[in-house]
Design a protein around this motif. Structure first.
Motif, short mmCIF file in Angstrom:
data_model
loop_
_atom_site.label_atom_id
_atom_site.label_comp_id
_atom_site.label_asym_id
_atom_site.label_seq_id
_atom_site.Cartn_x
_atom_site.Cartn_y
_atom_site.Cartn_z
N SER A 88 -18.50 -21.42 71.02
CA SER A 88 -17.66 -20.84 69.95
C SER A 88 -16.18 -21.20 70.12
CB SER A 88 -17.85 -19.34 69.93
OG SER A 88 -17.69 -18.82 71.23
N ASP A 138 -6.77 -21.58 63.33
CA ASP A 138 -7.51 -21.25 62.11
C ASP A 138 -7.22 -22.21 60.95
OD1 ASP A 138 -5.00 -20.38 61.52
OD2 ASP A 138 -5.60 -18.38 60.83
N GLN A 145 -11.29 -27.96 66.06
CA GLN A 145 -11.09 -26.90 67.05
C GLN A 145 -11.83 -27.21 68.34
OE1 GLN A 145 -11.34 -22.73 65.89
NE2 GLN A 145 -11.34 -23.31 63.75
N SER B 284 -9.80 -14.44 57.49
CA SER B 284 -9.71 -15.89 57.64
C SER B 284 -9.88 -16.32 59.09
CB SER B 284 -8.38 -16.42 57.10
OG SER B 284 -7.36 -16.22 58.05
N GLU B 285 -9.86 -15.30 59.98
CA GLU B 285 -10.05 -15.58 61.40
C GLU B 285 -11.54 -15.66 61.74
OE1 GLU B 285 -8.38 -12.84 64.34
OE2 GLU B 285 -6.41 -13.54 63.71
N ALA B 287 -13.86 -17.62 61.66
CA ALA B 287 -14.48 -18.78 62.30
C ALA B 287 -14.28 -18.78 63.81
CB ALA B 287 -13.91 -20.07 61.72
N ILE B 288 -13.35 -17.95 64.29
CA ILE B 288 -13.01 -18.03 65.71
C ILE B 288 -14.05 -17.33 66.58
CG2 ILE B 288 -11.32 -17.39 67.46
CD1 ILE B 288 -9.26 -17.73 65.13
#
Lengths: 248, 288
Positions: A88, A138, A145, B284-285, B287-288
């Motif tokens: 992740s 982000d 990423q 919007s975070e 994806a982290i």
């Protein structure tokens, strides 16, 4: 060739569940060892144990001949020699790409800010991310990423790189840009242990493929042998299912 | 990458028709809102002014001339509340951060301090603020300790700081605990020590996350500084009380309330906006 990593009879359980059972493994310098196996077979746990993020119940772990499973060892010093990349990404969302990568060289290795930034910009340029240096994570695609996360662990010049299913959270189009970095590192001679479900990629980079099943290595050998002519029925069964899912 | 908007585009006739429909709908909705508001507020106003005691209430609570007369003394008192809020707020921030860090540390050397911090938070978060103010305000001077001021403003501030640092410590601690363990794992795998991980990775994210609830506490702090009036501090509440008991006209209370509202309403509006922005940022975070 000296072994960078040596695992001897590793045992690890979570509660009553035995996750790693008497597992032994040697990783010579400049080689890539690929761990395959179903979810829950112990691949991630093994990588986390090597990085001392999990403590083991029994067995020994040696890094360059030094036993790092000794409770008296300085874990921070060990981890400095090991790079780890997660499924992740785990980038720090409050820091820019540049800050993510330079944090450890500055705070852990005591490099000057200028020195760390120069080295980082060179790495970013090499992997086509130079224009993202001042972006926050982000703002980047998943593939970008993950590439930043790989560079972040490379910035410490690790002896050994641990890659934990680094493409599992990416859509198929983005997988290749991440895997091509790993191929580059492999040809640079980086020693690696990686868990993956990408069998085609495993064939390309693996010096040794290990098939994990309920906490032990059931079959090991060259990619050609294990992936294309498996002997163990359980390996055959696993690879058949991977085939059916269209991942080989 | 999204493509650039084509400058040659002009809306189709269907789109122009849709825009007209949307405009009609929003005009009708505005009309409904206006009628509904007038009816509801009008009814409430009529109930108020036709109530039997309205004349007396108007004279004793809404006496504009008397309000104007007491205004300078009440606003001087409010200045005390504001000073107390900002000086106390700074002390609260520092103490609360220390408490939160102590409560989340695993360092064996700090074990006794961790217990003490837990006990501190339990006591001051659990006891009513007004009791803490009374105990500190009257208890500490009774000890006759040398070097400890028996100034009521000082003691009142201490009491408020004791209570609020416990509240705020819990907010910061919840922020620290809300940071996903994978962030810590990533930092530790880079060789950062646990202290460095807290300082450079966990705490900056945690503080950002708890800014909205902290702003809420800040608004409460400003209101609760009014409680130090029970020690005899001439803050806005006390100043209003003195004037009210002198004339049996309660307008000073209304003046004090309005002054507090003039500060707290913009602050809460700002807080609400901060929370909204925070929520948007978090989505919007994802994806982290």
């Amino acid at each position: 060739m000296a072994n960078v990593l040596e695992l001897s009879k590793i045992r690890k359980s979570f509660g009553t569940e035995l996750v790693l059972n008497d597992l032994s493994l040697s990783v010579p310098e400049h080689t890539a060892t690929v761990l395959i196996g179903a979810s829950g077979s112990g691949k991630s746990t093994l990588l986390r144990c090597i990085n001392l993020l999990e403590s083991i119940d029994d067995g020994q772990i040696f890094l360059d001949g030094e036993e790092i499973s000794d409770p008296l060892i300085n874990v921070d010093e060990v981890r400095r020699k090991l790079g780890m990349v997660f499924q992740s990404f785990n980038l720090f969302p409050h820091k820019t790409v540049l800050e993510n990568i330079t944090l450890a060289p500055i705070k852990v290795q005591g490099k000057s800010k200028e020195e760390a930034i120069t080295a980082t910009l060179a790495l970013l340029k090499r992997f086509d991310l130079a224009d993202k240096a001042d972006q926050y994570p982000d703002r980047l695609s998943g593939g970008q990423q993950q590439r930043v996360a790989i560079i972040r662990s490379l910035a410490l010049n690790p002896r050994l790189l641990l890659l934990d299913e680094i493409t599992s959270a990416l859509d198929p189009v983005l997988v290749n840009e991440v895997l091509s970095i790993v191929r580059d590192l492999k040809s640079d001679g980086m020693t690696m242990v990686l868990a993956t479900h990408e069998m085609g990629f495993a064939t390309q980079v693996a010096d040794e493929v290990c098939f994990l099943e309920s906490g032990n290595i059931l079959e090991r050998g060259s990619a050609q042998d294990v992936l294309h002519a498996p002997k163990n029925p359980k390996t055959q069964e696993f690879l058949k299912r991977v085939h059916q899912a269209g991942r080989l | 990458m999204s493509e650039r908007i084509n400058s040659a585009w002009s809306p189709s006739s269907r789109e122009i028709q849709r825009r007209g429909e949307r405009k009609r709908i929003s005009r009708r909705q505005a009309a409904i809102a206006a009628v509904s508001t007038t009816v509801v507020l009008g009814t409430l106003l009529i109930i108020l002014v036709t109530s039997p005691g309205w004349e007396i209430v108007k004279n004793t609570f809404f006496d504009i001339d008397y309000g104007r007369e007491v205004f300078p003394t009440v606003i001087a008192g409010l200045w005390i509340n504001l000073q107390l809020t900002f000086i106390g707020g700074a002390a609260i921030g520092v103490i609360a951060l220390g408490l939160a860090l102590l409560r989340t540390t695993k360092s064996p050397a700090l074990t006794p301090f961790r217990f003490l911090a837990t006990a501190y938070v339990d006591i001051f978060r659990g006891a009513p603020l007004i009791l803490i103010i009374l105990l500190v305000g009257f208890g500490v001077p009774a000890l006759q300790l040398k070097g400890i001021s028996s100034n009521v403003i000082f003691l009142g501030t201490v009491a408020v700081v004791l209570t609020y640092s416990a509240y705020v410590a819990e907010v910061i601690r919840s922020g620290i605990l809300s940071i996903h363990p994978s962030q810590r794992a990533a930092a530790r795998s880079l060789g950062l020590t646990s202290g460095q991980t807290m300082r450079y990775v966990v705490l900056p994210q945690a503080i950002r996350r708890v800014v909205p609830p902290l702003l809420n506490d800040f608004v409460s702090l400003l209101k609760d500084t009014g409680l130090v009036s029970i020690l005899g501090v001439t803050d806005a509440v006390r100043a209003a009380q003195i004037n009210a008991s002198r004339t049996f006209n309660y307008t000073p209370y209304v003046v004090a309330a309005v002054l507090f509202l003039l500060i707290t309403i913009p602050m809460t509006r700002y807080t609400d906006r901060a929370i909204r922005q925070r929520t948007n940022a978090q989505s919007s975070e994802g994806a982290i």
